[in-house]
Design an enzyme around this catalytic site. Structure first.
Site, PDB file in Angstrom:
ATOM      1  N   CYS A  89      -3.743   1.495   2.158  1.00  0.00           N
ATOM      2  CA  CYS A  89      -3.220   0.140   1.956  1.00  0.00           C
ATOM      3  C   CYS A  89      -4.319  -0.877   1.669  1.00  0.00           C
ATOM      4  CB  CYS A  89      -2.416  -0.293   3.177  1.00  0.00           C
ATOM      5  SG  CYS A  89      -0.800   0.505   3.260  1.00  0.00           S
ATOM      6  N   GLY A  90      -5.555  -0.422   1.501  1.00  0.00           N
ATOM      7  CA  GLY A  90      -6.625  -1.369   1.181  1.00  0.00           C
ATOM      8  C   GLY A  90      -7.702  -1.456   2.255  1.00  0.00           C
ATOM      9  N   THR A  92     -10.558   0.190   2.677  1.00  0.00           N
ATOM     10  CA  THR A  92     -11.948   0.213   2.216  1.00  0.00           C
ATOM     11  C   THR A  92     -12.365  -1.168   1.707  1.00  0.00           C
ATOM     12  OG1 THR A  92     -11.393   2.441   1.445  1.00  0.00           O
ATOM     13  CG2 THR A  92     -13.538   1.565   0.798  1.00  0.00           C
ATOM     14  N   TRP A  93     -11.463  -1.785   0.968  1.00  0.00           N
ATOM     15  CA  TRP A  93     -11.718  -3.116   0.415  1.00  0.00           C
ATOM     16  C   TRP A  93     -11.895  -4.128   1.548  1.00  0.00           C
ATOM     17  CZ3 TRP A  93      -7.533  -5.808  -3.137  1.00  0.00           C
ATOM     18  CH2 TRP A  93      -8.116  -6.895  -3.804  1.00  0.00           C
ATOM     19  N   HIS A 155      -6.445   3.595  12.126  1.00  0.00           N
ATOM     20  CA  HIS A 155      -5.094   3.780  11.568  1.00  0.00           C
ATOM     21  C   HIS A 155      -4.086   3.992  12.712  1.00  0.00           C
ATOM     22  CE1 HIS A 155      -6.492   4.041   7.491  1.00  0.00           C
ATOM     23  NE2 HIS A 155      -6.962   5.263   7.536  1.00  0.00           N
ATOM     24  N   ARG A 177       0.709  -2.852   2.236  1.00  0.00           N
ATOM     25  CA  ARG A 177       0.851  -2.794   0.773  1.00  0.00           C
ATOM     26  C   ARG A 177       2.243  -2.323   0.434  1.00  0.00           C
ATOM     27  NH1 ARG A 177      -2.981   1.373  -2.734  1.00  0.00           N
ATOM     28  NH2 ARG A 177      -2.769   0.241  -4.699  1.00  0.00           N
ATOM     29  N   ARG A 310      -9.635   4.720  -6.681  1.00  0.00           N
ATOM     30  CA  ARG A 310      -8.881   5.410  -7.739  1.00  0.00           C
ATOM     31  C   ARG A 310      -8.613   4.430  -8.877  1.00  0.00           C
ATOM     32  NH1 ARG A 310      -3.574   6.545  -9.246  1.00  0.00           N
ATOM     33  NH2 ARG A 310      -2.860   4.997  -7.753  1.00  0.00           N
ATOM     34  N   GLY A 312      -6.996   0.911  -8.005  1.00  0.00           N
ATOM     35  CA  GLY A 312      -7.138  -0.427  -7.417  1.00  0.00           C
ATOM     36  C   GLY A 312      -6.268  -1.479  -8.082  1.00  0.00           C
TER      37      GLY A 312
HETATM   38  P1  A3P Z   1      -5.102   3.295  -5.470  1.00  0.00           P
HETATM   39  O1  A3P Z   1      -5.062   4.742  -5.090  1.00  0.00           O
HETATM   40  O2  A3P Z   1      -3.754   2.716  -5.717  1.00  0.00           O
HETATM   41  O3  A3P Z   1      -6.041   3.022  -6.592  1.00  0.00           O
HETATM   42  P2  A3P Z   1      -7.645   2.759   1.548  1.00  0.00           P
HETATM   43  O4  A3P Z   1      -8.947   2.059   1.404  1.00  0.00           O
HETATM   44  O5  A3P Z   1      -6.773   2.195   2.624  1.00  0.00           O
HETATM   45  O6  A3P Z   1      -7.842   4.228   1.635  1.00  0.00           O
HETATM   46  O7  A3P Z   1      -6.824   2.450   0.208  1.00  0.00           O
HETATM   47  C1  A3P Z   1      -7.232   3.019  -1.003  1.00  0.00           C
HETATM   48  C2  A3P Z   1      -6.640   2.193  -2.110  1.00  0.00           C
HETATM   49  O8  A3P Z   1      -7.365   0.961  -2.247  1.00  0.00           O
HETATM   50  C3  A3P Z   1      -6.795   2.905  -3.458  1.00  0.00           C
HETATM   51  O9  A3P Z   1      -5.676   2.486  -4.221  1.00  0.00           O
HETATM   52  C4  A3P Z   1      -8.097   2.334  -3.965  1.00  0.00           C
HETATM   53  O10 A3P Z   1      -8.283   2.491  -5.346  1.00  0.00           O
HETATM   54  C5  A3P Z   1      -7.935   0.883  -3.542  1.00  0.00           C
HETATM   55  N1  A3P Z   1      -9.217   0.159  -3.468  1.00  0.00           N
HETATM   56  C6  A3P Z   1     -10.375   0.589  -2.931  1.00  0.00           C
HETATM   57  N2  A3P Z   1     -11.311  -0.350  -3.034  1.00  0.00           N
HETATM   58  C7  A3P Z   1     -10.738  -1.409  -3.664  1.00  0.00           C
HETATM   59  C8  A3P Z   1     -11.228  -2.694  -4.079  1.00  0.00           C
HETATM   60  N3  A3P Z   1     -12.472  -3.053  -3.876  1.00  0.00           N
HETATM   61  N4  A3P Z   1     -10.349  -3.515  -4.699  1.00  0.00           N
HETATM   62  C9  A3P Z   1      -9.067  -3.163  -4.909  1.00  0.00           C
HETATM   63  N5  A3P Z   1      -8.552  -1.941  -4.540  1.00  0.00           N
HETATM   64  C10 A3P Z   1      -9.391  -1.077  -3.920  1.00  0.00           C
END
Ligand code: A3P
Length: 350
Positions: A89-90, A92-93, A155, A177, A310, A312
């Site tokens: 759900c974001g 890492t960001w 989590h 998300r 992936r 984003g």
């Molecule tokens: P997608 O697979 O839809 O691209 P988490 O960090 O909770 O594992 O979530 C991973 C999702 O966040 C992935 O989504 C990834 O690409 C996206 N993501 C990671 N870093 C990001 C960033 N800096 N900005 C926007 N989306 C990001």
């Protein structure tokens, strides 16, 4: 000049005294035996099933053991800041944004020590997961000497969080998300880890709708944190990936206020906040060498950092889900969230 590097929050790798190691192994072993008696369901992910926690959610045996060790041994402090999320759900960001905000030293894009750390290390190394990185490998690390503020992530579903997190009053930041994008992201993440990718989202979709996901039901997870936020808005900040995408700077400022590190007028004028947004953008993080070629250890396994970046984007689900699947998920979302006051940005058009 950049100041010294912000401290790492990963537990020291130096071994504990032998008797500690032995007693810690015993803690894990007893819990492994206990969890092995819990009911199981096929996980769909690999041959290992998920086990059902008494609080009603599912995960793998080693992950559940780690959650239980965290429940018993993690002592939160009021200065801690904990990121809580349902996977994909974001996280890492948000980890990158939080780390850069809390540890900024005003050095600017080139010299800021926190931004330098983000270029050199994956966000999961800088803000580790309690149950996936800290309480693993039969370790019960002593986190008491780590300097404040300790930035940690989890989590773990709300009902099973270590009790000291709520009791300490420490800040919790939750991000969720659109479940359709979450499901697609989760499926890609799982498929990438299989020796033979299956390329079919059907099984993941069925399990997701049944609440059999890596930490149980998406909807239960989100709702429990939402209710906590409604009850204690000063302790729990609730964010969405969609709002963060639409207005990253505004949401970053909101985050900074919430954790007690608002950007000053001077910092805004110097565009310190904008520099953080840029450094944490998908392009910047995904393009960093450490995230293209490095790995991070999660649940004792090395994971390629690139797996966390992936596409984003918001709303990528129609490339993978049929209209029927999407309708089913929207129906569950509507019925589960009804009356809670929670309206995800993507539900407004439903
Ligand atoms: P997608 O697979 O839809 O691209 P988490 O960090 O909770 O594992 O979530 C991973 C999702 O966040 C992935 O989504 C990834 O690409 C996206 N993501 C990671 N870093 C990001 C960033 N800096 N900005 C926007 N989306 C990001």
């Amino acid at each position: 000049m950049a100041s010294a590097s912000p401290p790492s929050l990963l537990p020291a790798s130096a071994p504990n005294a032998e008797e500690d190691e032995e007693s810690h192994r015993e803690v894990y072993e007893q819990l492994r035996q206990l969890v092995s008696t819990y009911p199981t369901v096929p996980s769909g992910f690999d041959t290992a099933p998920y086990h059902r926690h008494p609080d009603g959610w599912y995960t793998s045996l080693p992950a559940m053991v780690s959650v239980m060790v965290a429940q018993r041994h993690f002592t939160a402090r009021d200065t801690d800041i904990i990121i809580a999320t349902f996977p994909k759900c974001g996280t890492t960001w948000l980890k990158a944004l939080l780390f850069a905000t809390v540890h900024r030293d005003g050095g600017g894009v080139e010299d800021d020590a926190a931004l330098a750390q983000l270029r050199a290390r994956n966000p999961h190394e800088l803000v580790p997961f309690l149950e996936i990185q800290v309480y693993v490998r039969d370790r019960v690390p002593d986190l008491s000497s780590l300097p404040a503020p300790r930035l940690l992530a989890t989590h773990i579903p709300r009902p099973s969080l270590p009790a000291s997190i709520a009791a300490s009053g420490c800040k919790v930041v939750y991000i969720c998300r659109d479940p359709k994008d979450c499901l697609v992201s989760l499926w890609h993440f799982h498929d990438a880890q299989r020796p033979e990718p299956r390329g079919d989202v059907g099984e993941e979709f069925r399990l997701f709708c049944d609440g059999v996901s890596p930490v149980g039901s998406y909807w239960d997870h989100v709702l429990a944190y939402w209710r906590w936020h409604v009850e204690r808005p000063g302790q729990v900040l609730f964010m969405t990936y969609e709002e963060l995408s639409a207005d990253t700077l505004g949401q970053l400022r909101r985050l900074a206020e919430f954790v007690g590190r608002p950007f000053t007028g001077e910092e805004r004028a110097a565009r310190v906040d904008e520099a953080i947004v840029k450094a944490c953008s998908f392009e910047s993080l995904a393009g960093a060498e450490v995230n293209r070629s490095g790995t991070v250890e999660l649940m004792e396994e090395p994971m390629r950092n690139a797996e966390f970046f992936r596409r984003g984007v918001v709303g990528g689900w129609p490339n993978y889900l049929s209209l029927e699947m999407a309708t089913r998920i929207d129906e569950i979302t509507e019925s589960k969230f009804k009356g809670s006051g929670l309206v995800l940005p993507t539900m407004m058009t439903m």
